[in-house]
Write a protein that holds these residues in place. Structure first.
Motif, PDB file in Angstrom:
ATOM      1  N   PRO A   1      -5.027 -18.059  25.503  1.00  0.00           N
ATOM      2  CA  PRO A   1      -4.382 -17.358  24.391  1.00  0.00           C
ATOM      3  C   PRO A   1      -2.892 -17.715  24.331  1.00  0.00           C
TER       4      PRO A   1
ATOM      5  N   TYR B   1      -4.009 -24.008  23.495  1.00  0.00           N
ATOM      6  CA  TYR B   1      -4.909 -23.221  22.650  1.00  0.00           C
ATOM      7  C   TYR B   1      -6.326 -23.788  22.678  1.00  0.00           C
TER       8      TYR B   1
ATOM      9  N   ARG C   1      -2.449 -10.469  14.353  1.00  0.00           N
ATOM     10  CA  ARG C   1      -2.069 -11.871  14.590  1.00  0.00           C
ATOM     11  C   ARG C   1      -0.611 -12.113  14.194  1.00  0.00           C
TER      12      ARG C   1
ATOM     13  N   ILE D   1      -4.126  -8.522  24.055  1.00  0.00           N
ATOM     14  CA  ILE D   1      -4.967  -9.719  23.927  1.00  0.00           C
ATOM     15  C   ILE D   1      -5.814  -9.909  25.192  1.00  0.00           C
TER      16      ILE D   1
ATOM     17  N   THR E   1      -2.677 -17.686  18.969  1.00  0.00           N
ATOM     18  CA  THR E   1      -3.421 -16.429  18.944  1.00  0.00           C
ATOM     19  C   THR E   1      -2.679 -15.362  18.150  1.00  0.00           C
TER      20      THR E   1
ATOM     21  N   LEU F   1      -2.481 -16.468  29.962  1.00  0.00           N
ATOM     22  CA  LEU F   1      -1.894 -16.354  28.616  1.00  0.00           C
ATOM     23  C   LEU F   1      -0.538 -17.054  28.622  1.00  0.00           C
TER      24      LEU F   1
END
Length: 307
Positions: A112, A107, A292, A284, A126, A89
Motif C-alpha cells: 500500500p 504499488y 482515497r 489501510i 492507495t 506500507l
C-alpha cells in the motif's frame, strides 16, 4: 537422585507449550512503515516528529524514515530499498513527478502506498493526503487583489518546475491574476525551494535588466526570504515590496512569525498533520474504511490574523 520432580516439570512445560504459542499468536501484528521524504527542512522536521509521536500511540508500528535531500536518484534508491525490505506500507513525499516508476513498482508488488504533500504523474497509489496547492495559489492571488487596491506588479518565484506543488500553485495563482486587471505577473523564475537557491536566482535576475515589481510571491517562505535578501543586496527598497510566501510555520524564523513582525506581507498555512497520515496508514493496514483522496485544511495568514 530423584528424577521424578524433573520429569514432572518437563511434562508440565510440554503441556503448557500450546498455551504459550496461542498467546503469542494472538499478539498484535508488527507493521513496518517506510517513509520516503524528498528533502530535509524545518517543515519536514516537524512532520517527521509528528509521525514518530503518532506511531508511538500504536505499540506495533516500526517507523523507518529516510530523506533524499532533494536528490531524485537517491529517493528512487531509497524507495526501492524499502520495497526490497518488504515494508508493510510506504508513505512517500515525491521530490519530483519523475519519481513515479519507483512508486509504481512498490504499488505493483502489493505494498500500500500513501502519497503525501506532493503528487506524481501516476495513478498507482492507495491514498493521497495533503493540502490543495491549486487552491492555495488562487487564494493568495485573491487576497492580493483585495489588499493591493492600486494594483500590483508581481514577480512570481516558483519552486522546482518538475514538482507538483510548484505546478499547481502556479496554476491557481496565475489563473486568478489573469482575471484581475489590477494585477500583473511581470516575471516568473524557478528556484529549488531553498532560501539559498532563491537568493542565487534573484541575485542573477537583479544583476541584469529586469522588470520593476512591487510584490513578490514565492512558493514558500524560505524562498521569499532568500529573494528579500537578494533585493536588499541590490539596493531595492524592501520595505516597499510586499513579500509573500507559503508554509507559515509558527516557530522563530517561521512564516507566521515573519508575517507578525512585518517581514512578510502574507503567508499560507501548509499543514503537516503527521497524526492524520499515521491514522490513514493504520486504517489501510488494519482493513478499516478510508478515503482515497484526503484534503488537509489550510488558511491564509496576514498581519490581521497571525497572532
Amino acid at each position: 537422585m530423584n528424577l521424578k520432580p524433573r520429569i514432572f516439570h518437563k511434562l508440565m512445560l510440554l503441556l503448557m507449550l500450546p498455551l504459550f504459542l496461542s498467546c503469542g499468536g494472538s499478539a498484535k501484528k508488527q507493521y513496518v512503515i517506510g517513509v520516503s521524504q524528498c528533502s530535509e527542512d524545518v517543515w519536514r522536521e516537524k512532520l517527521n516528529e509528528e509521525l514518530r509521536i503518532a506511531a508511538l500511540y500504536y505499540n506495533n508500528v516500526d517507523l523507518r524514515i529516510k530523506s533524499a535531500y532533494d536528490d531524485v536518484k537517491l529517493q528512487t534508491e531509497q524507495i526501492n530499498s524499502f520495497v526490497d525490505e518488504g515494508v508493510d506500507l510506504l508513505i512517500v513525499a515525491p521530490g519530483q513527478v519523475t519519481i513515479s516508476p519507483a512508486i509504481d513498482r512498490a504499488y505493483e508488488k502489493g505494498i500500500p502506498v500513501i502519497i503525501f504533500d506532493r503528487r506524481t504523474r501516476s495513478d498507482k497509489y492507495t491514498a493521497y493526503i495533503g493540502a490543495d496547492n491549486k487552491e492555495i495559489g488562487s487564494s493568495m492571488a485573491e487576497y492580493l487583489a483585495g489588499a493591493l487596491p492600486g494594483g500590483g506588479r508581481i514577480l512570481e518565484l516558483c519552486g522546482l518546475s518538475t514538482s507538483s506543488p510548484a505546478i499547481e500553485r502556479s496554476e491557481g495563482f496565475d489563473s486568478v491574476v489573469a482575471t484581475r486587471p489590477g494585477l500583473e505577473i511581470v516575471a516568473q523564475a524557478h528556484a529549488d525551494w531553498t532560501e539559498e537557491g532563491a537568493f542565487r536566482v534573484m541575485d542573477s535576475l537583479l544583476s541584469k535588466s529586469h522588470p520593476q515589481f512591487d510584490c513578490l510571491f514565492a512558493h514558500n517562505d524560505r524562498m521569499a526570504m532568500g529573494a528579500r535578501r537578494a533585493a536588499a543586496k541590490h539596493g531595492l527598497d524592501i520595505n516597499s515590496i510586499q513579500f509573500c510566501g507559503i508554509d507559515a510555520m509558527p516557530q522563530n524564523g517561521g512564516g507566521m512569525r515573519l508575517v507578525t513582525d512585518g517581514t512578510l506581507f502574507a503567508s499560507y498555512i501548509y499543514p503537516t498533520r503527521g497524526d492524520e497520515v499515521i491514522q490513514l496508514a493504520m486504517n489501510i493496514l488494519t482493513k478499516k474504511d478510508y478515503k482515497r483522496e484526503n484534503q488537509l485544511s489550510s488558511a491564509l495568514v496576514t498581519r490581521d490574523n497571525a497572532r
